[in-house]
Design an enzyme around this catalytic site. Structure first.
Site, mmCIF file in Angstrom:
data_model
loop_
_atom_site.group_PDB
_atom_site.id
_atom_site.type_symbol
_atom_site.label_atom_id
_atom_site.label_comp_id
_atom_site.label_asym_id
_atom_site.label_seq_id
_atom_site.Cartn_x
_atom_site.Cartn_y
_atom_site.Cartn_z
ATOM 1 C CE LYS A 71 -14.638 8.554 -12.891
ATOM 2 N NZ LYS A 71 -14.239 7.181 -12.556
ATOM 3 N NE ARG A 156 -7.644 4.638 4.294
ATOM 4 C CZ ARG A 156 -6.728 5.415 3.789
ATOM 5 N NH1 ARG A 156 -5.455 5.204 4.071
ATOM 6 N NH2 ARG A 156 -7.044 6.403 2.980
HETATM 7 P P1 NAP Z 1 -11.002 6.398 -4.163
HETATM 8 O O1 NAP Z 1 -12.433 6.719 -4.439
HETATM 9 O O2 NAP Z 1 -10.097 7.451 -3.656
HETATM 10 O O3 NAP Z 1 -10.994 5.163 -3.101
HETATM 11 C C1 NAP Z 1 -9.791 4.598 -2.635
HETATM 12 C C2 NAP Z 1 -10.123 3.512 -1.603
HETATM 13 O O4 NAP Z 1 -8.899 2.917 -1.172
HETATM 14 C C3 NAP Z 1 -10.805 4.051 -0.345
HETATM 15 O O5 NAP Z 1 -11.685 3.073 0.129
HETATM 16 C C4 NAP Z 1 -9.646 4.260 0.608
HETATM 17 O O6 NAP Z 1 -10.020 4.121 1.960
HETATM 18 C C5 NAP Z 1 -8.721 3.125 0.234
HETATM 19 N N1 NAP Z 1 -7.333 3.483 0.473
HETATM 20 C C6 NAP Z 1 -6.662 4.516 -0.075
HETATM 21 N N2 NAP Z 1 -5.384 4.533 0.349
HETATM 22 C C7 NAP Z 1 -5.273 3.486 1.218
HETATM 23 C C8 NAP Z 1 -4.200 2.994 2.006
HETATM 24 N N3 NAP Z 1 -2.986 3.556 1.983
HETATM 25 N N4 NAP Z 1 -4.425 1.913 2.787
HETATM 26 C C9 NAP Z 1 -5.649 1.330 2.825
HETATM 27 N N5 NAP Z 1 -6.700 1.755 2.085
HETATM 28 C C10 NAP Z 1 -6.513 2.827 1.301
HETATM 29 O O7 NAP Z 1 -10.301 5.813 -5.457
HETATM 30 P P2 NAP Z 1 -10.979 4.971 -6.635
HETATM 31 O O8 NAP Z 1 -11.491 5.895 -7.661
HETATM 32 O O9 NAP Z 1 -11.888 3.970 -6.032
HETATM 33 O O10 NAP Z 1 -9.677 4.269 -7.289
HETATM 34 C C11 NAP Z 1 -8.914 3.310 -6.572
HETATM 35 C C12 NAP Z 1 -7.732 2.886 -7.423
HETATM 36 O O11 NAP Z 1 -8.208 2.242 -8.600
HETATM 37 C C13 NAP Z 1 -6.859 4.047 -7.922
HETATM 38 O O12 NAP Z 1 -5.519 3.648 -7.874
HETATM 39 C C14 NAP Z 1 -7.305 4.266 -9.350
HETATM 40 O O13 NAP Z 1 -6.279 4.770 -10.177
HETATM 41 C C15 NAP Z 1 -7.642 2.825 -9.756
HETATM 42 N N6 NAP Z 1 -8.662 2.778 -10.811
HETATM 43 C C16 NAP Z 1 -8.397 2.027 -11.900
HETATM 44 C C17 NAP Z 1 -9.319 1.949 -12.924
HETATM 45 C C18 NAP Z 1 -9.027 1.128 -14.137
HETATM 46 O O14 NAP Z 1 -9.696 1.339 -15.164
HETATM 47 N N7 NAP Z 1 -8.095 0.190 -14.084
HETATM 48 C C19 NAP Z 1 -10.560 2.629 -12.813
HETATM 49 C C20 NAP Z 1 -10.809 3.368 -11.648
HETATM 50 C C21 NAP Z 1 -9.846 3.436 -10.644
HETATM 51 P P3 NAP Z 1 -10.758 5.316 2.768
HETATM 52 O O15 NAP Z 1 -12.171 5.322 2.237
HETATM 53 O O16 NAP Z 1 -10.693 4.891 4.186
HETATM 54 O O17 NAP Z 1 -9.993 6.565 2.457
#
Ligand code: NAP
Length: 283
Positions: A71, A156
């Protein structure tokens, strides 16, 4: 729909791609709206990304979605970026305009449309977001575009969160803050909308907040995690008769926004319901 010599192609670039729901969304819409277009998934390695973008131009692929891990990287191969994808710093949709590739980001649009679909507004609202990754960034920017009063990010770690806060505060009226503090009852009762943008709850029954907290105020709880459908956070909210928004709503709406960019067609509420049901039959 018959594939013939005039059939155009749209596609997904990512790695992995085999579990993507996007082909279901787009091929359903092409059939329904009688567009002679198909949607395919291409598993592209980081090393092959540049050549794959060249192939889009050479083959005349009319549009594509981009997912993890491309992306951000793909942006440097595009000819134009819309203003929101520049602010987000990531692209999930590209339109081929006669050989010129223009990048968009429909994740945030998909999220806010899902809020509007259930009759809520964003203007003037106080919002709490858990997580500070790519999804939080695109959602936060769209919430600011729609006039949210404030956005509090809890994560976090603070590097990405600070970056999002800086972008919001220097480009919009919305006031953004971030911290690492655990979410408590006062935090939840101090806002209008709570959003889980962490992966916590994905294929597990973990919950991003303490499930023993009870809240006595009308709020909207949104979980962008879409597998399972009823995440632990959604169950917690429903047990207290709190209004909810599901991850599948955002997933479908971001796809519909891409479809509109490519075809100019605005799908109906009925399309959304059909697609959400199709998805829920797959998990
Ligand atoms: P990402 O860029 O990897 O970011 C994940 C975030 O969550 C980071 O801030 C991370 O913290 C935090 N995190 C991860 N594991 C954690 C844990 N065990 N405890 C506390 N905080 C935690 O992922 P993303 O692209 O933003 O996506 C996040 C979620 O949304 C995923 O599950 C994805 O599948 C979902 N999503 C859904 C849609 C939809 O259309 N419904 C679209 C996009 C994403 P750190 O920065 O400290 O690592």
């Amino acid at each position: 729909m018959e594939i013939n010599a005039k059939t155009k192609t749209t596609c997904l670039f990512g790695h992995p791609v085999e579990h993507s729901f996007s082909p279901v969304i787009h091929n359903y819409l092409y059939r329904k709206y009688k567009e002679n277009i198909i949607y395919e998934c291409f598993d592209i390695s980081k090393e092959d990304l540049k050549a794959a973008v060249e192939a889009v131009r050479v083959l005349g692929i009319i549009g594509l979605n981009v997912t993890i891990p491309h992306k951000v990287e793909i942006m440097k191969y595009l000819d134009f970026l819309d203003i929101k994808s520049k602010l987000v710093g990531a692209v999930n949709t590209i339109k081929n305009e006669g050989g010129a590739l223009k990048g968009y980001n429909t994740d945030g649009i998909g999220f806010v449309q899902s809020i509007f679909d259930i009759g809520y507004s964003i203007k003037g609202k106080k919002i709490l977001i858990l997580g500070a990754g790519g999804a939080c960034r695109s959602i936060s920017i769209e919430l600011a575009v729609e006039g949210a009063k404030s956005i509090e990010i809890r994560n976090r770690s603070l590097d990405n969160a600070n970056h999002i806060v800086e972008t919001i505060n220097s480009n919009f009226e919305t006031k953004a803050h971030c911290s690492k503090k655990e979410v408590d009852k006062d935090d939840l009762e101090g806002v209008d909308i709570i959003i889980n943008a962490t992966p916590i709850g994905m294929k597990s029954d973990n919950c991003p907040i303490d499930k023993n907290i009870t809240i006595d105020k009308a709020v909207l709880v949104c979980d962008i995690v879409y597998n399972p459908h009823n995440t632990s956070l959604i169950k917690w909210a429903k047990s207290q008769n709190i209004e909810t928004m599901y991850g599948i709503d955002m997933l479908v709406n971001q796809g519909l926004a891409a479809f509109k960019i490519w075809t100019g067609i605005n799908p109906t509420i009925e399309d959304k319901e059909i697609l959400k049901n199709m998805y829920n039959c797959t998990i």
